[in-house]
Design an enzyme around this catalytic site. Structure first.
Site, PDB file in Angstrom:
ATOM      1  N   ARG A   1       0.823  -1.221   0.000  1.00  0.00           N
ATOM      2  CA  ARG A   1       0.000   0.000   0.000  1.00  0.00           C
ATOM      3  C   ARG A   1       0.853   1.266   0.000  1.00  0.00           C
ATOM      4  O   ARG A   1       0.472   2.276  -0.601  1.00  0.00           O
ATOM      5  CB  ARG A   1      -0.955  -0.008   1.200  1.00  0.00           C
ATOM      6  CG  ARG A   1      -2.116  -0.968   1.016  1.00  0.00           C
ATOM      7  CD  ARG A   1      -3.009  -1.037   2.232  1.00  0.00           C
ATOM      8  NE  ARG A   1      -4.210  -1.814   1.960  1.00  0.00           N
ATOM      9  CZ  ARG A   1      -5.090  -2.171   2.865  1.00  0.00           C
ATOM     10  NH1 ARG A   1      -4.901  -1.825   4.120  1.00  0.00           N
ATOM     11  NH2 ARG A   1      -6.152  -2.867   2.538  1.00  0.00           N
TER      12      ARG A   1
ATOM     13  N   LYS B   1     -18.683 -18.894   3.645  1.00  0.00           N
ATOM     14  CA  LYS B   1     -20.104 -18.773   3.961  1.00  0.00           C
ATOM     15  C   LYS B   1     -20.902 -18.034   2.891  1.00  0.00           C
ATOM     16  O   LYS B   1     -20.482 -16.980   2.419  1.00  0.00           O
ATOM     17  CB  LYS B   1     -20.268 -18.033   5.294  1.00  0.00           C
ATOM     18  CG  LYS B   1     -19.759 -18.815   6.496  1.00  0.00           C
ATOM     19  CD  LYS B   1     -20.019 -18.042   7.767  1.00  0.00           C
ATOM     20  CE  LYS B   1     -19.623 -18.852   8.997  1.00  0.00           C
ATOM     21  NZ  LYS B   1     -19.897 -18.102  10.233  1.00  0.00           N
TER      22      LYS B   1
ATOM     23  N   GLY C   1      -8.496 -10.494   0.054  1.00  0.00           N
ATOM     24  CA  GLY C   1      -7.198 -10.945   0.582  1.00  0.00           C
ATOM     25  C   GLY C   1      -6.772 -12.326   0.127  1.00  0.00           C
ATOM     26  O   GLY C   1      -5.643 -12.523  -0.328  1.00  0.00           O
TER      27      GLY C   1
END
Length: 397
Positions: free
Chosen positions: A41, A198, A351
């Protein structure tokens, strides 16, 4: 999406000799000693900062770091390690300024780092008085932090309301262009890969994409729930049986448009969730009661790879199996290489997805790799991000 870009501000001469306030995303991981463990970043923020300096501006840059308590600054909240690393990358000393809301001394050609913005009282709730004070510090506000674009905070929204000029930096502009290319005006067929543990965490994304994509590939625990919805047994695999209705509705919505959700025809199973667990390839109809599905099978992976190679646009969020374990990585590896070999424009984010891209060395083969986690997911849900909204309003006058 009509927004003002920092490059256009510079081209018009409106940055020369002016005070430029850049909101970057410098929220990098650190070890217990405060050392930066991964600096992507920081590296990504350099072009915008350098643009401002090259334009002859007086440059202020800030970011959040970690989860500080507003009004209670602690040494571990400091951006000093970030300023040190940024200084190394840019070959200059970068002073860190604390208590900066009421005024900053910076001259054209100079660069200062404004201490952790989330320590300021009112930042998270976008306090108007704070926003106006920050806006008064600059002539030009540049939003270049896509990772925070889904939050309406003082340095991401409020300052953009009140600064004389508000625009998007090169990183944010590139994200907007990639999102438009992949979702607003995609080259068809548009294929989305949505995977994760999920359905509940990705349900709104699945529902939004079902209205737009030509094919919706599901993986991980999400695929197990869809297999249940298709009437298949999944043994003791991770799934959410209470969301079968929602999974069935997504399949029906896709079918109504002549699109589909491919259900795995073969899977890779184990008896336990462990890297050294023996892996067994089975037909999707042969899963035993004590089996755990940890990857899609080779036949399913090969079929999906063929479809990905024919895609016009690919959106990828999530690995399709437990790719961290070598015995269960084939599905994700096959899909990753298929995306890399495809002529499609590919947009990837999240991620675990970035970890898979790095593991298989396909960074250069991706159309665009998003730097935002939550912001990327909200874009996939079809939401208008607050940062985009305020920059559009300002551009429209």
């Amino acid at each position: 999406m009509k927004i003002l870009r920092f490059a256009d501000v510079i081209a018009s001469g409106a940055a020369k000799g002016k005070r430029v306030f850049i909101r970057a995303d410098l929220n990098v991981p650190q070890d217990k000693q405060g050392n930066i463990t991964e600096d992507t970043r920081i590296r990504a923020s350099v072009p915008c900062i350098q643009m401002a300096l090259d334009a002859g501006a007086a440059v202020m840059v800030t970011s959040h770091l970690g989860r500080p308590t507003e009004g209670d600054f602690k040494p571990e909240d400091s951006l000093a390690p970030v300023a040190k690393r940024l200084g190394e990358l840019m070959g200059r000393e970068i002073p860190v300024v604390a208590n900066w809301v009421d005024g900053v001394d910076v001259k054209p050609g100079q660069l200062v780092m404004l201490e952790n913005c989330r320590v300021n009282k009112g930042e998270k709730k976008n306090n108007e008085e704070l926003a106006k004070k920050m806006a008064a510090l600059c002539d030009v506000f540049v939003h270049d932090a896509f990772g925070t674009a889904h939050r309406a905070e003082g340095t991401t929204y409020g300052i953009a309301q009140f600064a004389p000029i508000a625009c998007a930096g090169p990183l944010l502009s590139a994200e907007i262009d990639a999102i438009n290319q992949a979702l607003a005006n995609p080259k068809r067929p548009l294929v989305a890969i949505v995977a994760g543990s999920k359905v509940s965490t990705k349900l709104t994304i699945l529902q939004a994409l079902a209205k737009n994509v030509d094919q919706l590939i599901v993986g991980g625990g999400i695929a197990n729930t869809f297999m249940l919805a298709a009437g298949l047994k999944i043994g003791k695999s991770l799934a959410e049986p209470d969301l079968l209705g929602e999974a069935t509705a997504v399949i029906a919505a896709m079918k109504a448009r002549g699109a589909d959700v491919p259900i795995p025809t073969d899977v890779v199973c184990a008896k336990t969730f462990a890297a050294d667990a023996p892996a067994t390839v089975k037909a999707a109809t042969d899963v035993a009661d004590d089996d755990m599905i940890l990857d899609i099978g080779p036949v399913t992976a090969a079929k999906l790879a063929e479809q990905l190679k024919k895609a016009g646009t690919i959106v990828w969020n999530g690995p399709v199996g437990v790719f961290e374990f070598p015995a269960f990585e084939n599905g994700t590896k096959t899909i990753a290489h298929a995306i890399a070999e495809s002529d499609a424009f590919s947009l990837a984010g999240g991620g675990d997805t970035l970890a898979a891209i790095a593991k298989y060395g396909i960074e250069k083969d991706m159309g665009y790799i998003s730097t935002g986690g939550g912001a990327f997911l909200e874009v996939l849900e079809g939401k208008t991000l607050p940062a985009f909204e305020i920059l559009q309003k300002r551009a429209e006058g």
